[in-house]
Design a protein around this motif. Structure first.
Motif, PDB file in Angstrom:
ATOM      1  N   VAL A 272       0.850  -1.188   0.000  1.00 45.39           N
ATOM      2  CA  VAL A 272       0.000   0.000   0.000  1.00 45.39           C
ATOM      3  C   VAL A 272       0.885   1.237   0.000  1.00 45.39           C
ATOM      4  CG1 VAL A 272      -2.023  -1.060   1.066  1.00 45.39           C
ATOM      5  CG2 VAL A 272      -0.203  -0.183   2.523  1.00 45.39           C
ATOM      6  N   ASP A 273       0.390   2.314  -0.614  1.00 47.52           N
ATOM      7  CA  ASP A 273       1.223   3.513  -0.688  1.00 47.52           C
ATOM      8  C   ASP A 273       0.373   4.732  -1.032  1.00 47.52           C
ATOM      9  OD1 ASP A 273       1.369   4.222  -3.740  1.00 47.52           O
ATOM     10  OD2 ASP A 273       1.775   2.073  -3.698  1.00 47.52           O
ATOM     11  N   TRP A 274       1.008   5.887  -0.945  1.00 48.74           N
ATOM     12  CA  TRP A 274       0.391   7.170  -1.308  1.00 48.74           C
ATOM     13  C   TRP A 274       1.161   7.812  -2.460  1.00 48.74           C
ATOM     14  CZ3 TRP A 274      -4.270   8.613   0.205  1.00 48.74           C
ATOM     15  CH2 TRP A 274      -4.811   8.043   1.360  1.00 48.74           C
ATOM     16  N   PHE A 275       1.428   7.037  -3.511  1.00 50.30           N
ATOM     17  CA  PHE A 275       2.249   7.526  -4.608  1.00 50.30           C
ATOM     18  C   PHE A 275       1.566   7.472  -5.972  1.00 50.30           C
ATOM     19  CE2 PHE A 275       5.585   6.466  -1.451  1.00 50.30           C
ATOM     20  CZ  PHE A 275       6.148   7.734  -1.353  1.00 50.30           C
ATOM     21  N   THR A 276       0.245   7.467  -6.021  1.00 48.78           N
ATOM     22  CA  THR A 276      -0.429   7.555  -7.315  1.00 48.78           C
ATOM     23  C   THR A 276      -0.087   8.885  -7.972  1.00 48.78           C
ATOM     24  OG1 THR A 276      -2.271   6.126  -6.688  1.00 48.78           O
ATOM     25  CG2 THR A 276      -2.660   7.686  -8.485  1.00 48.78           C
ATOM     26  N   PRO A 277       0.486   8.869  -9.177  1.00 47.81           N
ATOM     27  CA  PRO A 277       0.854  10.124  -9.841  1.00 47.81           C
ATOM     28  C   PRO A 277      -0.365  10.857 -10.377  1.00 47.81           C
ATOM     29  CG  PRO A 277       1.369   8.253 -11.245  1.00 47.81           C
ATOM     30  CD  PRO A 277       0.921   7.683  -9.933  1.00 47.81           C
ATOM     31  N   ASP A 278      -0.241  12.162 -10.513  1.00 45.69           N
ATOM     32  CA  ASP A 278      -1.355  12.986 -10.985  1.00 45.69           C
ATOM     33  C   ASP A 278      -1.773  12.649 -12.413  1.00 45.69           C
ATOM     34  OD1 ASP A 278      -1.469  14.283  -8.581  1.00 45.69           O
ATOM     35  OD2 ASP A 278      -0.323  16.035  -9.237  1.00 45.69           O
ATOM     36  N   GLY A 279      -0.885  12.017 -13.180  1.00 41.98           N
ATOM     37  CA  GLY A 279      -1.220  11.681 -14.552  1.00 41.98           C
ATOM     38  C   GLY A 279      -2.205  10.539 -14.708  1.00 41.98           C
ATOM     39  N   LEU A 280      -2.460   9.789 -13.634  1.00 38.30           N
ATOM     40  CA  LEU A 280      -3.428   8.700 -13.716  1.00 38.30           C
ATOM     41  C   LEU A 280      -4.845   9.268 -13.650  1.00 38.30           C
ATOM     42  CD1 LEU A 280      -3.354   5.534 -13.844  1.00 38.30           C
ATOM     43  CD2 LEU A 280      -3.923   5.589 -11.403  1.00 38.30           C
ATOM     44  N   LYS A 281      -5.770   8.651 -14.372  1.00 40.66           N
ATOM     45  CA  LYS A 281      -7.130   9.175 -14.472  1.00 40.66           C
ATOM     46  C   LYS A 281      -8.006   8.839 -13.278  1.00 40.66           C
ATOM     47  CE  LYS A 281      -7.230   9.085 -19.533  1.00 40.66           C
ATOM     48  NZ  LYS A 281      -7.907   8.525 -20.743  1.00 40.66           N
ATOM     49  N   THR A 282      -7.472   8.148 -12.307  1.00 41.24           N
ATOM     50  CA  THR A 282      -8.238   7.816 -11.116  1.00 41.24           C
ATOM     51  C   THR A 282      -7.331   7.885  -9.897  1.00 41.24           C
ATOM     52  OG1 THR A 282      -9.740   6.169 -10.127  1.00 41.24           O
ATOM     53  CG2 THR A 282      -7.819   5.339 -11.313  1.00 41.24           C
ATOM     54  N   TRP A 283      -7.906   7.680  -8.697  1.00 36.98           N
ATOM     55  CA  TRP A 283      -7.151   7.888  -7.468  1.00 36.98           C
ATOM     56  C   TRP A 283      -6.116   6.807  -7.188  1.00 36.98           C
ATOM     57  CZ3 TRP A 283      -7.728   3.834  -4.131  1.00 36.98           C
ATOM     58  CH2 TRP A 283      -8.891   3.058  -4.254  1.00 36.98           C
ATOM     59  N   GLY A 284      -6.261   5.634  -7.866  1.00 41.04           N
ATOM     60  CA  GLY A 284      -5.277   4.584  -7.627  1.00 41.04           C
ATOM     61  C   GLY A 284      -5.490   3.387  -8.528  1.00 41.04           C
ATOM     62  N   ASP A 285      -4.402   2.815  -9.010  1.00 37.13           N
ATOM     63  CA  ASP A 285      -4.460   1.629  -9.868  1.00 37.13           C
ATOM     64  C   ASP A 285      -4.484   0.392  -8.983  1.00 37.13           C
ATOM     65  OD1 ASP A 285      -4.312  -0.202 -11.896  1.00 37.13           O
ATOM     66  OD2 ASP A 285      -2.326   0.374 -12.605  1.00 37.13           O
ATOM     67  N   GLY A 286      -5.595   0.216  -8.262  1.00 42.46           N
ATOM     68  CA  GLY A 286      -5.731  -0.912  -7.345  1.00 42.46           C
ATOM     69  C   GLY A 286      -5.840  -2.233  -8.084  1.00 42.46           C
ATOM     70  N   ARG A 287      -5.071  -3.227  -7.632  1.00 42.38           N
ATOM     71  CA  ARG A 287      -5.071  -4.530  -8.292  1.00 42.38           C
ATOM     72  C   ARG A 287      -5.086  -5.660  -7.267  1.00 42.38           C
ATOM     73  NH1 ARG A 287      -1.378  -4.238 -13.783  1.00 42.38           N
ATOM     74  NH2 ARG A 287      -1.830  -2.068 -14.314  1.00 42.38           N
ATOM     75  N   LEU A 288      -5.644  -6.767  -7.693  1.00 41.94           N
ATOM     76  CA  LEU A 288      -5.632  -7.985  -6.885  1.00 41.94           C
ATOM     77  C   LEU A 288      -5.346  -9.151  -7.811  1.00 41.94           C
ATOM     78  CD1 LEU A 288      -6.228  -9.655  -4.291  1.00 41.94           C
ATOM     79  CD2 LEU A 288      -8.625  -9.704  -5.036  1.00 41.94           C
ATOM     80  N   THR A 289      -4.340  -9.951  -7.476  1.00 37.97           N
ATOM     81  CA  THR A 289      -4.044 -11.183  -8.205  1.00 37.97           C
ATOM     82  C   THR A 289      -4.320 -12.362  -7.280  1.00 37.97           C
ATOM     83  OG1 THR A 289      -2.341 -10.115  -9.542  1.00 37.97           O
ATOM     84  CG2 THR A 289      -2.297 -12.513  -9.436  1.00 37.97           C
ATOM     85  N   ILE A 290      -5.079 -13.326  -7.782  1.00 38.95           N
ATOM     86  CA  ILE A 290      -5.436 -14.520  -7.020  1.00 38.95           C
ATOM     87  C   ILE A 290      -4.840 -15.715  -7.747  1.00 38.95           C
ATOM     88  CG2 ILE A 290      -7.314 -15.839  -5.976  1.00 38.95           C
ATOM     89  CD1 ILE A 290      -9.101 -13.307  -6.616  1.00 38.95           C
ATOM     90  N   LEU A 291      -3.846 -16.343  -7.160  1.00 42.68           N
ATOM     91  CA  LEU A 291      -3.172 -17.484  -7.768  1.00 42.68           C
ATOM     92  C   LEU A 291      -3.780 -18.784  -7.265  1.00 42.68           C
ATOM     93  CD1 LEU A 291      -0.819 -18.711  -9.440  1.00 42.68           C
ATOM     94  CD2 LEU A 291       0.553 -18.585  -7.330  1.00 42.68           C
ATOM     95  N   GLY A 292      -4.167 -19.638  -8.209  1.00 42.81           N
ATOM     96  CA  GLY A 292      -4.716 -20.939  -7.856  1.00 42.81           C
ATOM     97  C   GLY A 292      -3.905 -22.066  -8.452  1.00 42.81           C
ATOM     98  N   THR A 293      -4.231 -23.284  -8.075  1.00 36.24           N
ATOM     99  CA  THR A 293      -3.518 -24.454  -8.594  1.00 36.24           C
ATOM    100  C   THR A 293      -3.828 -24.710 -10.061  1.00 36.24           C
ATOM    101  OG1 THR A 293      -5.319 -25.859  -7.789  1.00 36.24           O
ATOM    102  CG2 THR A 293      -3.393 -25.591  -6.353  1.00 36.24           C
ATOM    103  N   GLU A 294      -4.949 -24.158 -10.565  1.00 31.86           N
ATOM    104  CA  GLU A 294      -5.350 -24.403 -11.952  1.00 31.86           C
ATOM    105  C   GLU A 294      -5.449 -23.124 -12.775  1.00 31.86           C
ATOM    106  OE1 GLU A 294      -5.642 -27.472 -13.093  1.00 31.86           O
ATOM    107  OE2 GLU A 294      -5.177 -28.257 -11.087  1.00 31.86           O
ATOM    108  N   GLY A 295      -4.937 -22.028 -12.263  1.00 32.99           N
ATOM    109  CA  GLY A 295      -4.997 -20.789 -13.012  1.00 32.99           C
ATOM    110  C   GLY A 295      -4.890 -19.585 -12.098  1.00 32.99           C
ATOM    111  N   TYR A 296      -5.200 -18.410 -12.634  1.00 29.23           N
ATOM    112  CA  TYR A 296      -5.161 -17.210 -11.805  1.00 29.23           C
ATOM    113  C   TYR A 296      -6.170 -16.185 -12.310  1.00 29.23           C
ATOM    114  CZ  TYR A 296      -2.209 -15.125 -15.504  1.00 29.23           C
ATOM    115  OH  TYR A 296      -1.716 -14.655 -16.691  1.00 29.23           O
TER     116      TYR A 296
END
Length: 376
Positions: A272-296
């Protein structure tokens, strides 16, 4: 704690449109907004509106069949802004007026973070359920008091983890994981970048004793998602670190944190951080990756900088296919399930143990986190 009226008004205005929970305003059911005479399933009120997340919380419960009947805020300008959005709600003279109103079943709060847990204890002691903005608890001592009050009163103490409950792609991911689309989940990687918007922030935002620290605050979302997607009911913090690497003018502020977690059903990493640059069109590029045994699964919550506008993007890769799913039309069931729980004394929206364990993990990680300095 002094702060200008201008900054508070600007803060509320910008967070009300930028915060994750607020992306759902346009999806409010037309029948609720157009026909306020529909019989409400429950009546609820608000105490404390120091963060714009309160608007998304109110709208979620309203979608679930709740009726906002009253509110209280000690700051006149914040109260005025809230009253403009919800003109049918009564402004109470003080919070005690709301606590002692037996017709109110539920209280919502997005007050100053350090004040949220003590209020929740009072809410439960007055026989009402409680839905609070994150961080819903800012210390382990507060957590102990909340657990004791919840156990003795049997009321609901729920924290609005909006990055899961109010993000359509994350809701869809839950359905896919439950259906076995990627096999058994091994790990989650949660990224929670945010934009500072320094001029819009109130004084408490920069002081850890009020907001609890960056892991306690922002990362509570990622701990919730880790527990939910791995199915873990026990966990330990492997490593944690925090730092103020680029804002020396705010010595009590933390702008970066990360955590490694081991659960009884999976592992996790959080940044987590407070470094979203002003050039991004939203407040944060939030992402979640879920790794499974058969895919992601990869979720791009607020924006896909490579190819798609807006939020709620989901990518599924497994043994059968690689697939993009636009989740912008997926339903958001939390409000309805939560109101069901208030009425039926059930735990369909989020189990009580899960809610408090997610926060306990964040608090423990914050407490043990090593301080880092970069470039020194």
């Amino acid at each position: 704690m002094k702060n200008s009226l201008f900054n508070r008004r600007r803060f509320l205005k910008e967070t009300a449109t930028a915060a994750t929970g607020m992306a759902i305003l346009s999806s409010l059911p037309q029948q609720i907004m157009a026909n306020p005479s529909l019989e409400p399933r429950i009546k609820f009120s608000v105490i404390g509106i120091n963060h714009g997340h309160i608007y998304g919380m109110v709208d979620s419960v309203t979608r679930g069949g709740g009726q906002l009947v009253a509110f209280y805020a000690k700051e006149p300008d914040l109260a005025a802004a809230f009253a403009k959005r919800y003109p049918t709600a009564k402004l109470a003279a003080n919070q005690q007026e709301i606590l002692e109103d037996n017709s109110i079943q539920l209280i919502l709060s997005a007050g100053i973070p350090v004040e949220r847990a003590p209020l929740g204890v009072e809410v439960m002691k007055h026989g009402k359920d409680y839905l609070v903005d994150k961080p819903g608890i800012t210390s382990l001592a507060q957590l102990k008091a909340v657990r004791a009050a919840q156990q003795s009163t049997k009321r609901i103490y729920s924290i609005m983890y909006s990055e899961r409950h109010e993000n359509r792609a994350t809701v869809k991911a839950g359905e896919l994981v439950k259906a076995g689309a990627i096999g058994k989940v091994i790990q989650t990687i949660g990224m929670g970048p945010h934009r500072m918007n320094t001029n819009t922030r109130p004084a408490w935002f920069f002081d850890r004793k009020y907001y609890g620290g960056i892991i306690t605050d922002i990362a509570s979302h990622q701990f919730d998602q880790f527990l939910f997607f791995t199915g873990s009911t026990q966990s330990e913090i492997v490593a944690a670190q925090v730092g103020n690497v680029n804002h020396p003018q705010y010595p009590e502020f933390e702008d970066f944190g990360d955590v490694m977690i081991k659960g009884n059903n999976g592992t996790g990493y959080i940044r987590v951080d407070w470094f979203t640059p002003d050039g991004l069109k939203t407040w944060g590029d939030g992402r979640l990756t879920i790794l499974g045994t058969e895919g992601y699964i990869e979720i791009r919550k607020n924006i896909d900088i490579a190819s798609h506008d807006g939020g709620n993007h989901l990518y599924l890769v497994n043994q059968k296919e690689t697939k993009y799913i636009d989740c912008s039309k997926e339903p958001l069931p939390f409000g309805t399930l939560f109101v069901d729980d208030v009425l039926n004394r059930t735990e369909t929206a989020m189990p009580q143990a899960h809610c408090l364990l997610a926060t306990e993990m964040a608090l423990k990680a914050q407490k043990m986190a090593k301080q880092i300095q970069i470039g020194k």
